[in-house]
Design a protein around this motif. Structure first.
Motif, PDB file in Angstrom:
ATOM      1  N   MET A  34       0.712  -1.128   0.069  1.00 41.23           N
ATOM      2  CA  MET A  34      -0.009   0.000  -0.015  1.00 41.23           C
ATOM      3  C   MET A  34       0.930   1.185  -0.020  1.00 41.23           C
ATOM      4  O   MET A  34       1.802   1.304   0.505  1.00 41.23           O
ATOM      5  CB  MET A  34      -0.925  -0.055   1.292  1.00 41.23           C
ATOM      6  CG  MET A  34      -1.842  -0.915   1.201  1.00 41.23           C
ATOM      7  SD  MET A  34      -3.186  -1.097   0.012  1.00 41.23           S
ATOM      8  CE  MET A  34      -3.972   0.276   0.340  1.00 41.23           C
ATOM      9  N   GLY A  35       0.174   2.326  -0.455  1.00 47.72           N
ATOM     10  CA  GLY A  35       1.110   3.445  -0.681  1.00 47.72           C
ATOM     11  C   GLY A  35       0.240   4.700  -0.318  1.00 47.72           C
ATOM     12  O   GLY A  35      -0.918   4.811  -0.175  1.00 47.72           O
ATOM     13  N   TRP A  36       1.046   5.939  -0.032  1.00 44.44           N
ATOM     14  CA  TRP A  36       0.413   7.334   0.358  1.00 44.44           C
ATOM     15  C   TRP A  36       0.974   8.045  -0.648  1.00 44.44           C
ATOM     16  O   TRP A  36       2.380   7.891  -1.019  1.00 44.44           O
ATOM     17  CB  TRP A  36       0.660   7.589   1.555  1.00 44.44           C
ATOM     18  CG  TRP A  36      -0.307   7.127   2.737  1.00 44.44           C
ATOM     19  CD1 TRP A  36      -0.074   6.034   3.292  1.00 44.44           C
ATOM     20  CD2 TRP A  36      -1.743   7.525   3.051  1.00 44.44           C
ATOM     21  NE1 TRP A  36      -1.312   5.784   4.304  1.00 44.44           N
ATOM     22  CE2 TRP A  36      -2.013   6.730   4.190  1.00 44.44           C
ATOM     23  CE3 TRP A  36      -2.349   8.248   2.424  1.00 44.44           C
ATOM     24  CZ2 TRP A  36      -3.338   6.701   4.770  1.00 44.44           C
ATOM     25  CZ3 TRP A  36      -3.608   8.463   3.178  1.00 44.44           C
ATOM     26  CH2 TRP A  36      -4.220   7.671   4.259  1.00 44.44           C
ATOM     27  N   PHE A  37       0.099   8.796  -1.369  1.00 40.55           N
ATOM     28  CA  PHE A  37       0.699   9.894  -2.234  1.00 40.55           C
ATOM     29  C   PHE A  37      -0.093  11.212  -1.905  1.00 40.55           C
ATOM     30  O   PHE A  37      -0.926  11.073  -0.939  1.00 40.55           O
ATOM     31  CB  PHE A  37       0.262   9.539  -3.781  1.00 40.55           C
ATOM     32  CG  PHE A  37       0.990   8.538  -4.218  1.00 40.55           C
ATOM     33  CD1 PHE A  37       0.743   7.152  -3.914  1.00 40.55           C
ATOM     34  CD2 PHE A  37       1.899   8.600  -5.247  1.00 40.55           C
ATOM     35  CE1 PHE A  37       1.396   6.008  -4.382  1.00 40.55           C
ATOM     36  CE2 PHE A  37       2.689   7.705  -5.780  1.00 40.55           C
ATOM     37  CZ  PHE A  37       2.210   6.531  -5.725  1.00 40.55           C
ATOM     38  N   TYR A  95      -3.797  10.950  -0.706  1.00 39.75           N
ATOM     39  CA  TYR A  95      -4.288   9.771  -1.186  1.00 39.75           C
ATOM     40  C   TYR A  95      -3.678   8.503  -0.796  1.00 39.75           C
ATOM     41  O   TYR A  95      -2.437   8.341  -0.856  1.00 39.75           O
ATOM     42  CB  TYR A  95      -4.405   9.939  -2.501  1.00 39.75           C
ATOM     43  CG  TYR A  95      -5.066  10.969  -3.272  1.00 39.75           C
ATOM     44  CD1 TYR A  95      -4.329  12.133  -3.555  1.00 39.75           C
ATOM     45  CD2 TYR A  95      -6.179  10.953  -3.782  1.00 39.75           C
ATOM     46  CE1 TYR A  95      -4.803  13.205  -4.125  1.00 39.75           C
ATOM     47  CE2 TYR A  95      -6.800  12.096  -4.387  1.00 39.75           C
ATOM     48  CZ  TYR A  95      -6.172  13.206  -4.317  1.00 39.75           C
ATOM     49  OH  TYR A  95      -6.501  14.303  -5.042  1.00 39.75           O
ATOM     50  N   CYS A  96      -4.580   7.425  -0.578  1.00 44.49           N
ATOM     51  CA  CYS A  96      -4.029   6.188  -0.113  1.00 44.49           C
ATOM     52  C   CYS A  96      -4.246   5.461  -1.366  1.00 44.49           C
ATOM     53  O   CYS A  96      -5.148   5.589  -2.121  1.00 44.49           O
ATOM     54  CB  CYS A  96      -4.375   5.153   1.008  1.00 44.49           C
ATOM     55  SG  CYS A  96      -6.387   4.868   0.948  1.00 44.49           S
ATOM     56  N   ALA A  97      -3.451   4.164  -1.725  1.00 40.86           N
ATOM     57  CA  ALA A  97      -3.547   3.598  -3.080  1.00 40.86           C
ATOM     58  C   ALA A  97      -2.995   2.014  -2.918  1.00 40.86           C
ATOM     59  O   ALA A  97      -2.163   1.956  -1.868  1.00 40.86           O
ATOM     60  CB  ALA A  97      -2.789   4.287  -4.026  1.00 40.86           C
ATOM     61  N   ARG A  98      -3.536   1.250  -3.572  1.00 39.10           N
ATOM     62  CA  ARG A  98      -3.253  -0.177  -3.557  1.00 39.10           C
ATOM     63  C   ARG A  98      -2.149  -0.601  -4.522  1.00 39.10           C
ATOM     64  O   ARG A  98      -2.446  -0.220  -5.978  1.00 39.10           O
ATOM     65  CB  ARG A  98      -4.441  -1.032  -3.526  1.00 39.10           C
ATOM     66  CG  ARG A  98      -4.248  -2.384  -3.071  1.00 39.10           C
ATOM     67  CD  ARG A  98      -5.242  -3.317  -3.291  1.00 39.10           C
ATOM     68  NE  ARG A  98      -5.460  -3.517  -4.647  1.00 39.10           N
ATOM     69  CZ  ARG A  98      -6.361  -4.475  -5.230  1.00 39.10           C
ATOM     70  NH1 ARG A  98      -6.898  -5.221  -4.457  1.00 39.10           N
ATOM     71  NH2 ARG A  98      -6.622  -4.539  -6.725  1.00 39.10           N
ATOM     72  N   LEU A 107       8.598  -2.165  -3.441  1.00 39.47           N
ATOM     73  CA  LEU A 107       7.905  -0.854  -2.721  1.00 39.47           C
ATOM     74  C   LEU A 107       7.845   0.236  -3.815  1.00 39.47           C
ATOM     75  O   LEU A 107       9.206   0.894  -3.733  1.00 39.47           O
ATOM     76  CB  LEU A 107       8.575  -0.454  -1.412  1.00 39.47           C
ATOM     77  CG  LEU A 107       8.135  -1.386  -0.233  1.00 39.47           C
ATOM     78  CD1 LEU A 107       8.939  -1.084   0.823  1.00 39.47           C
ATOM     79  CD2 LEU A 107       6.774  -1.759  -0.051  1.00 39.47           C
ATOM     80  N   ARG A 108       6.825   0.268  -4.734  1.00 42.58           N
ATOM     81  CA  ARG A 108       7.200   1.189  -5.690  1.00 42.58           C
ATOM     82  C   ARG A 108       6.757   2.564  -5.407  1.00 42.58           C
ATOM     83  O   ARG A 108       5.882   2.792  -4.547  1.00 42.58           O
ATOM     84  CB  ARG A 108       6.314   0.568  -7.040  1.00 42.58           C
ATOM     85  CG  ARG A 108       7.064  -0.865  -7.257  1.00 42.58           C
ATOM     86  CD  ARG A 108       6.316  -1.436  -8.632  1.00 42.58           C
ATOM     87  NE  ARG A 108       5.042  -1.917  -8.097  1.00 42.58           N
ATOM     88  CZ  ARG A 108       4.236  -2.451  -9.250  1.00 42.58           C
ATOM     89  NH1 ARG A 108       4.750  -2.306 -10.691  1.00 42.58           N
ATOM     90  NH2 ARG A 108       3.081  -2.685  -8.988  1.00 42.58           N
ATOM     91  N   THR A 109       7.225   3.519  -6.266  1.00 45.48           N
ATOM     92  CA  THR A 109       7.056   5.079  -5.908  1.00 45.48           C
ATOM     93  C   THR A 109       6.268   5.693  -6.846  1.00 45.48           C
ATOM     94  O   THR A 109       6.051   6.994  -7.006  1.00 45.48           O
ATOM     95  CB  THR A 109       8.360   5.785  -5.687  1.00 45.48           C
ATOM     96  OG1 THR A 109       9.354   5.849  -6.940  1.00 45.48           O
ATOM     97  CG2 THR A 109       8.966   5.020  -4.522  1.00 45.48           C
ATOM     98  N   THR A 110       5.813   5.077  -8.388  1.00 49.66           N
ATOM     99  CA  THR A 110       5.297   5.707  -9.388  1.00 49.66           C
ATOM    100  C   THR A 110       3.686   5.461  -9.278  1.00 49.66           C
ATOM    101  O   THR A 110       3.297   4.395  -8.756  1.00 49.66           O
ATOM    102  CB  THR A 110       5.817   5.206 -10.645  1.00 49.66           C
ATOM    103  OG1 THR A 110       5.743   3.713 -10.747  1.00 49.66           O
ATOM    104  CG2 THR A 110       7.228   5.491 -10.635  1.00 49.66           C
ATOM    105  N   ARG A 111       3.063   6.375  -9.837  1.00 50.40           N
ATOM    106  CA  ARG A 111       1.468   6.511  -9.782  1.00 50.40           C
ATOM    107  C   ARG A 111       1.031   5.052 -10.543  1.00 50.40           C
ATOM    108  O   ARG A 111       0.046   4.593 -10.107  1.00 50.40           O
ATOM    109  CB  ARG A 111       0.906   7.824 -10.027  1.00 50.40           C
ATOM    110  CG  ARG A 111       1.048   8.857  -9.178  1.00 50.40           C
ATOM    111  CD  ARG A 111       0.489  10.125  -9.855  1.00 50.40           C
ATOM    112  NE  ARG A 111       1.164  10.533 -10.871  1.00 50.40           N
ATOM    113  CZ  ARG A 111       1.098  11.469 -11.743  1.00 50.40           C
ATOM    114  NH1 ARG A 111       0.007  12.201 -11.759  1.00 50.40           N
ATOM    115  NH2 ARG A 111       1.967  12.041 -12.719  1.00 50.40           N
TER     116      ARG A 111
END
Length: 127
Positions: A34-37, A95-98, A107-111
């Motif tokens: 999961m990520g936060w942007f 924003y959180c994202a899956r 652990l990826r950093t691109t949208r």
């Protein structure tokens, strides 16, 4: 259909802390990183933090390293972002994202690496 709902945003002063939370429904939450942007006014959406599907590994943007902390609870299907020592330049919609690949070691950093997004929550930091 997976759904992500962020909460916890608000107006704070510089130096304050704030905890954002993202509740995920649908899909198999525990299998995905999961990520936060965030998107600041007039800027592109940028990576903030990511956490592996196990919760063991994390990755942070340089601008937030040491101040922001990402965590997850696979039993509750939630991912949190604890933000400390907030600065006015942290003002943005968060924003959180899956991640779009289950059980990924990265652990990826691109949208484009994320295929499900929440609606966002506004964080405003006053000086």
């Amino acid at each position: 259909q997976v759904q992500l709902v962020e909460s916890g945003g608000g107006l704070v002063q510089a130096g304050d802390s704030l905890r954002l939370s993202c509740a995920v429904s649908g899909g198999t939450f525990s299998r995905y990183a999961m990520g936060w942007f965030r998107r600041a006014p007039g800027k592109e959406r940028e990576f903030v933090a990511a956490i592996s599907w196990t919760g063991v590994n994390t990755n942070y943007a340089d601008s937030v390293k040491g101040r922001f902390f990402i965590s997850r609870d696979n039993a509750k299907n939630t991912v949190d972002l604890l933000m400390t020592s907030l600065k006015p330049e942290d003002t943005a919609v968060y924003y959180c994202a899956r991640d779009n690949i289950p059980l990924s070691r990265l652990l990826r950093t691109t949208r484009v690496a994320y295929d499900a997004w929440g609606q966002g929550t506004q964080v405003t930091v006053s000086s």
